[in-house]
Scaffold this motif. Structure first.
Motif, mmCIF file in Angstrom:
data_model
loop_
_atom_site.group_PDB
_atom_site.id
_atom_site.type_symbol
_atom_site.label_atom_id
_atom_site.label_comp_id
_atom_site.label_asym_id
_atom_site.label_seq_id
_atom_site.Cartn_x
_atom_site.Cartn_y
_atom_site.Cartn_z
ATOM 1 N N ASP A 25 0.807 -1.227 0.000
ATOM 2 C CA ASP A 25 0.000 0.000 0.000
ATOM 3 C C ASP A 25 0.838 1.274 0.000
ATOM 4 O O ASP A 25 0.421 2.289 -0.578
ATOM 5 N N TRP A 175 -8.451 -6.135 3.949
ATOM 6 C CA TRP A 175 -7.138 -5.601 3.558
ATOM 7 C C TRP A 175 -6.142 -6.730 3.345
ATOM 8 O O TRP A 175 -5.428 -6.785 2.345
ATOM 9 N N THR A 178 -6.556 -8.884 0.168
ATOM 10 C CA THR A 178 -6.110 -8.339 -1.117
ATOM 11 C C THR A 178 -4.717 -8.824 -1.509
ATOM 12 O O THR A 178 -4.351 -8.754 -2.690
ATOM 13 N N ARG A 198 -14.761 -6.959 1.024
ATOM 14 C CA ARG A 198 -13.698 -6.715 0.056
ATOM 15 C C ARG A 198 -14.091 -5.634 -0.954
ATOM 16 O O ARG A 198 -13.292 -4.752 -1.268
ATOM 17 N N GLU A 202 -12.354 -2.021 -1.689
ATOM 18 C CA GLU A 202 -11.896 -1.625 -3.023
ATOM 19 C C GLU A 202 -12.424 -0.250 -3.394
ATOM 20 O O GLU A 202 -11.730 0.541 -4.039
ATOM 21 N N GLN A 205 -10.328 2.255 -1.549
ATOM 22 C CA GLN A 205 -9.017 2.365 -2.187
ATOM 23 C C GLN A 205 -9.095 3.121 -3.502
ATOM 24 O O GLN A 205 -8.202 3.919 -3.818
#
Length: 210
Positions: A25, A175, A178, A198, A202, A205
């Motif tokens: 990340d 997290w 992923t 999830r 997303e 993000q």
């Protein structure tokens, strides 16, 4: 030869995935900040500011769990003191940069110079975390391994769960998912929750990182 992922206690698996997702990340945060430095965007900056705050909180909680629970427990069991002292010292040094990084992210409003500073600090934190996590994983499989049984890992998992902020209960599993391969999902705590949230993650993000 390092043991296979599937043979490790679940707490150890989770730690490996946590290291991996942190390291994954941080470059994405740096890239997003770089784009903001070139093209300021208040909406994107707000999303990135919030996302970086969560990543900072998760890294800090990870270190606190080791410093406050895992290292003292291993010391009480006669673990290699040099290994523990090395990792604790790395935490202390890294945490100084994490504080500065978090402050820079918190000051991000639209872009420009603040975003450029966030890029610089994110790259610095990533480089230092890359070295530390490699050292930590090597020590966990080396000098600390003789006392790291499944019972210790289970107690560490319980401590981390009990001390985690409530918002992490949906964020953290998703997290970790992923970055987990198909044969690594045993390391994702609360896997049904991870799958449920999830898509939600997303979207968070995408808003922050593009």
């Amino acid at each position: 030869m390092s043991p296979s992922f599937s043979s490790l206690p679940t707490g150890h698996q989770t730690m490996i995935l946590a290291h991996r997702v942190m390291l994954s990340d941080l470059p994405r945060i740096a890239d997003a900040a770089s784009r903001l430095a070139a093209t300021p965007d208040a909406t994107r900056a707000a999303a990135l500011r919030g996302y970086a705050a969560r990543v900072h909180a998760l890294i800090s909680h990870h270190h606190e769990g080791e410093d406050e629970f895992l290292w003292p427990r291993l010391r009480s069991m006669g673990a290699n003191e040099d290994a523990i002292a090395r990792l604790a010292a790395e935490h202390e040094e890294l945490d100084k940069f994490l504080v500065e990084w978090h402050q820079a992210a918190d000051q991000l409003v639209g872009g420009g110079a603040a975003a450029a500073e966030l890029v610089r600090l994110t790259v610095e934190v990533h480089q230092r975390l890359l070295v530390h996590t490699a050292n930590e994983e090597r020590e966990l499989e080396g000098r600390l391994a003789p006392v790291l049984d499944r019972a210790v890992w289970a107690r560490f998992e319980t401590h981390m769960r009990k001390t985690a902020p409530l918002w992490t209960l949906r964020f953290m599993p998703a997290w970790l998912l992923t970055v987990a391969g198909p044969d690594e999902r045993t390391g994702v705590p609360a896997l049904p929750v991870a799958r449920l949230f999830r898509r939600w993650l997303e979207r968070q993000q995408f808003a922050a990182l593009g």
